[in-house]
Design an enzyme around this catalytic site. Structure first.
Site: not given
Ligand code: 13P
Length: 254
Positions: A8-10, A95, A97, A165, A171, A213, A234
């Site tokens: 997930n590159w966000k 998600h 976010e 998640e 993060g 993470s 992420g």
């Molecule tokens: P991280 O791997 O940066 O914690 O992010 C997880 C995430 O939100 C993937 O969708």
């Protein structure tokens, strides 16, 4: 087990050139991780380009959201058919976010149902903001899973990958991820919820991945003890080396 690693590159990276070079780096590791289904969920604007680069590989391109209507006056939205027409076969939905930006369980339910009905593979994200001693977080997960899936035709469950998640683990660093035993418990719980909505057979077949993470240093333990099929990654998916190591671990696991 099935082996799935989803990037997930966000909202990264900032240019198409960077996106292509990141993709090319990942492609090398993905091509040697022959047992792993590698899915790159990039920002919408990079999809057509990356889909071309993914041709002839086992990698798939995914989106990070999709709208529930098929066409019409919905400024800013993108339909499942539009995504399918440019080579997308996976979409992340729910998600945390996006939930934090105001997406409700009802929005997510509509998105999950329409995307799955249109033959898109859905990566349904669930996860609590914090853990408490009384197990309230379990009710929270129950609500997210039940509201997203209830009423979905049983034969569409094969379109669903559940990504657990926990928001408190996103993060951070490898030490802050959920423990393997914590993941094991959660996998059992999610399967129980799905078995209650459908049946045990269907629940056993649903893929469950962990996100929060996930890094080269913790993926082996989580795979060994977490009862999972892979990861939703992420920040480590933006680092070619780290992501490559994760692919390798998942590929080599028994
Ligand atoms: P991280 O791997 O940066 O914690 O992010 C997880 C995430 O939100 C993937 O969708």
């Amino acid at each position: 087990m099935k082996r799935i690693v989803i990037a997930n590159w966000k909202m990264n990276p900032q240019t198409a050139d960077e996106a292509i070079s990141l993709f090319r780096g990942i492609k090398k590791s993905a091509s040697s991780a022959t047992k792993v289904k590698t899915i790159i969920c990039c920002p919408f604007v990079y999809i057509p380009n990356l889909a071309r680069h993914a041709k002839g590989t086992k990698m798939s391109i995914g989106a990070q959201d999709v709208f529930w209507e098929t066409s019409g006056s919905y400024t800013g939205e993108i339909s499942t058919l539009m995504l399918k027409n440019i080579g997308v076969s996976f979409v992340i939905l729910g998600h945390s976010e996006r939930r934090a930006l105001g997406e409700t369980n009802e929005d997510i339910r509509k998105k999950v149902h329409s995307a799955a009905a249109e033959n898109m593979q859905v990566i349904l994200c669930v996860g609590e903001r914090e853990r408490d001693d009384h197990g309230e977080y379990l009710s929270f997960i129950r609500e997210e899973v039940e509201s997203a899936l209830s009423g979905l035709q049983a034969d569409l469950l094969e379109k669903i990958i559940v990504a657990y998640e926990p928001i408190w683990a996103i993060g951070k660093t490898d030490d802050d991820a959920l423990s393997p035993s914590g993941m094991h418990e959660m996998s059992l719980y999610i399967r129980k919820l799905i078995a209650q909505l459908y049946d045990r057979d269907i629940a056993d077949k649903v893929s469950i991945v962990y996100g929060g993470s996930a890094e080269p240093n913790n993926v082996q333990l989580l795979l060994d003890g977490g009862d999972i099929d892979g990861f939703l990654v992420g920040h480590a998916s933006l680092e070619t080396d780290d992501f490559g190591k994760i692919l390798q671990v998942v590929n080599n696991c028994k």
